[in-house]
Design an enzyme around this catalytic site. Structure first.
Site, PDB file in Angstrom:
ATOM      1  N   GLY A 138       2.250   2.176  10.599  1.00 57.56           N
ATOM      2  CA  GLY A 138       3.236   3.282  10.470  1.00 57.56           C
ATOM      3  C   GLY A 138       3.842   3.707  11.990  1.00 57.56           C
ATOM      4  O   GLY A 138       4.548   4.579  11.936  1.00 57.56           O
ATOM      5  N   GLU A 174      -5.942  -4.936  10.436  1.00 56.64           N
ATOM      6  CA  GLU A 174      -4.602  -3.848  10.646  1.00 56.64           C
ATOM      7  C   GLU A 174      -4.943  -3.040  11.990  1.00 56.64           C
ATOM      8  O   GLU A 174      -5.672  -2.191  11.975  1.00 56.64           O
ATOM      9  CB  GLU A 174      -4.723  -2.635   9.586  1.00 56.64           C
ATOM     10  CG  GLU A 174      -4.350  -3.534   8.321  1.00 56.64           C
ATOM     11  CD  GLU A 174      -3.634  -2.426   7.422  1.00 56.64           C
ATOM     12  OE1 GLU A 174      -2.652  -2.719   6.856  1.00 56.64           O
ATOM     13  OE2 GLU A 174      -4.198  -1.359   7.224  1.00 56.64           O
ATOM     14  N   HIS A 216      -9.420   1.160   4.617  1.00 59.61           N
ATOM     15  CA  HIS A 216      -8.365   1.258   5.436  1.00 59.61           C
ATOM     16  C   HIS A 216      -8.556   2.261   6.735  1.00 59.61           C
ATOM     17  O   HIS A 216      -9.470   3.379   6.474  1.00 59.61           O
ATOM     18  CB  HIS A 216      -7.250   1.911   4.489  1.00 59.61           C
ATOM     19  CG  HIS A 216      -6.073   1.904   5.053  1.00 59.61           C
ATOM     20  ND1 HIS A 216      -5.170   3.069   6.147  1.00 59.61           N
ATOM     21  CD2 HIS A 216      -4.803   1.131   4.976  1.00 59.61           C
ATOM     22  CE1 HIS A 216      -4.216   2.593   6.607  1.00 59.61           C
ATOM     23  NE2 HIS A 216      -4.095   1.619   5.761  1.00 59.61           N
ATOM     24  N   GLU A 274      -6.920   4.763   7.776  1.00 70.33           N
ATOM     25  CA  GLU A 274      -6.570   6.103   7.366  1.00 70.33           C
ATOM     26  C   GLU A 274      -7.948   6.846   6.675  1.00 70.33           C
ATOM     27  O   GLU A 274      -8.187   7.899   6.773  1.00 70.33           O
ATOM     28  CB  GLU A 274      -5.404   6.408   6.624  1.00 70.33           C
ATOM     29  CG  GLU A 274      -4.077   6.125   7.644  1.00 70.33           C
ATOM     30  CD  GLU A 274      -2.931   5.634   6.569  1.00 70.33           C
ATOM     31  OE1 GLU A 274      -2.886   5.656   5.428  1.00 70.33           O
ATOM     32  OE2 GLU A 274      -2.156   4.909   7.259  1.00 70.33           O
ATOM     33  N   ASN A 312       0.795  -1.074   0.176  1.00 66.14           N
ATOM     34  CA  ASN A 312       0.033  -0.029  -0.062  1.00 66.14           C
ATOM     35  C   ASN A 312       0.701   1.242  -0.042  1.00 66.14           C
ATOM     36  O   ASN A 312       1.505   1.542   1.034  1.00 66.14           O
ATOM     37  CB  ASN A 312      -0.825  -0.100   1.240  1.00 66.14           C
ATOM     38  CG  ASN A 312      -1.814   1.283   1.352  1.00 66.14           C
ATOM     39  OD1 ASN A 312      -1.877   1.930   0.654  1.00 66.14           O
ATOM     40  ND2 ASN A 312      -2.351   1.532   2.377  1.00 66.14           N
ATOM     41  N   LYS A 318       0.189   3.962  -0.449  1.00 65.81           N
ATOM     42  CA  LYS A 318      -0.269   5.469   0.332  1.00 65.81           C
ATOM     43  C   LYS A 318      -0.291   6.661  -0.735  1.00 65.81           C
ATOM     44  O   LYS A 318      -0.155   6.274  -1.791  1.00 65.81           O
ATOM     45  CB  LYS A 318      -0.053   5.654   1.669  1.00 65.81           C
ATOM     46  CG  LYS A 318      -0.174   4.551   2.547  1.00 65.81           C
ATOM     47  CD  LYS A 318       0.070   4.645   4.071  1.00 65.81           C
ATOM     48  CE  LYS A 318      -0.285   3.212   4.780  1.00 65.81           C
ATOM     49  NZ  LYS A 318      -0.145   3.379   6.239  1.00 65.81           N
ATOM     50  N   SER A 375       3.150  -2.302  10.328  1.00 57.60           N
ATOM     51  CA  SER A 375       4.512  -2.238  10.583  1.00 57.60           C
ATOM     52  C   SER A 375       5.069  -3.522  10.273  1.00 57.60           C
ATOM     53  O   SER A 375       6.138  -4.162  10.992  1.00 57.60           O
ATOM     54  CB  SER A 375       4.921  -2.070  12.083  1.00 57.60           C
ATOM     55  OG  SER A 375       4.568  -0.453  12.258  1.00 57.60           O
TER      56      SER A 375
HETATM   57  P1  PGA Z   1       2.596   0.089   7.777  1.00 61.66           P
HETATM   58  O1  PGA Z   1       1.078   0.376   6.940  1.00 61.66           O
HETATM   59  O2  PGA Z   1       3.191  -0.980   7.104  1.00 61.66           O
HETATM   60  O3  PGA Z   1       3.374   1.501   7.221  1.00 61.66           O
HETATM   61  O4  PGA Z   1       2.446   0.103   9.131  1.00 61.66           O
HETATM   62  C1  PGA Z   1       0.396  -0.611   6.923  1.00 61.66           C
HETATM   63  C2  PGA Z   1      -1.010   0.112   6.258  1.00 61.66           C
HETATM   64  O5  PGA Z   1      -1.572   1.189   6.656  1.00 61.66           O
HETATM   65  O6  PGA Z   1      -1.556  -0.616   5.409  1.00 61.66           O
END
Ligand code: PGA
Length: 253
Positions: free
Chosen positions: A174, A168, A96, A98, A9, A11, A214
């Site tokens: 992140g 998630e 997601h 976010e 992803n 983003k 992560s």
């Molecule tokens: P990350 O993000 O691996 O940077 O923690 C995962 C995601 O948001 O899909």
């Protein structure tokens, strides 16, 4: 047999030329990998999708990170599932955290997005996850269950069989804080049990459930070794070809 999936992803990262270059590196690095039940996907910003779909062939599949809930019309700034499909995408991330947090997306809206994605031949990667507060106060199973019930359990069994679930935990995205393999496995087993109760055991056994938050080349092997973890949704580590490909290779080692 459920599929093993590693989905990147990106983003809101990478200008056009950077995206082409990173994607080309990834395709080159994975093209000699053993093919099996394993699938690699890159979910990129809209501006990249058309070009990546042409470069990816059958080596790396392409997904979008969102779609609008309506078929078409006067929705300035939005992109429909049909448009996404028309450039050769196969997947779309829906729900997601976010999107839930910064764009106020809620379960019922996400249920509509899931349906429109399926109607247009896209496979939704449907995300659920609890916040740190919800983890700490012990309500996370209730939170996850209600995200499933209101987001995707309205689907027919035939439609549900086409989707992928991504767990998630919001506190792990992140942040560098990964759920331990035990914490992740506990939730994945719970999700599979809920699917079995809502639909049936065969559908539950055939649903790919990805872990995200992560995930990196160091922790992927232990996470993916868990019986109910079928791969990962990878944010930060998908922006580096070596890291992303090393995560994919975890399945072959
Ligand atoms: P990350 O993000 O691996 O940077 O923690 C995962 C995601 O948001 O899909």
């Amino acid at each position: 047999m459920r599929k093993k999936i590693v989905a990147g992803n990106w983003k809101m990262n990478l200008e056009y030329a950077e995206g082409i270059s990173l994607f080309s590196e990834i395709v080159n690095m994975v093209k000699d990998e053993k093919k099996g039940e394993q699938i690699a996907i890159i979910c990129a910003p809209y501006i990249h999708l058309n070009s990546l779909a042409q470069l990816g062939g059958s080596t790396v599949f392409i997904g979008a990170q969102n779609c609008h809930q309506k078929e078409s019309g006067a929705y300035t700034g939005e992109t429909s599932a049909k448009m996404i499909k028309s450039v050769g995408c196969e997947y779309v991330i829906i729900g997601h955290s976010e999107r839930r947090q910064y764009f106020a997306e809620f379960d019922e809206l996400l249920a509509e997005k899931t349906i429109i994605a399926l109607q247009n031949g896209l496979t939704p990667l449907f995300c659920i996850g609890e916040t740190l507060d919800e983890r700490n106060n012990g309500s996370y199973f209730d939170v996850l269950k209600s995200q499933l019930v209101n987001g995707v359990f309205g689907l027919s069994a035939a439609d549900f069989s086409k989707i992928v679930i991504a767990y998630e935990p919001v506190w792990a995205i992140g942040t560098g804080l990964t759920a331990t393999s035990e914490q992740a496995q506990e939730v994945h087993a719970f999700i599979r049990k809920e699917i079995a109760e809502k639909y049936d055991q065969t559908i539950a056994d055939d649903t790919s459930i990805l872990y995200g938050g992560s995930c990196n080349p160091k922790n992927a092997a232990e996470l993916f070794a868990q019986p109910d973890i079928d791969g990962g949704l990878i944010g930060g580590a998908s922006l580096k070809s070596r890291d992303f490909v090393d995560i994919i290779k975890t399945f072959n080692s």
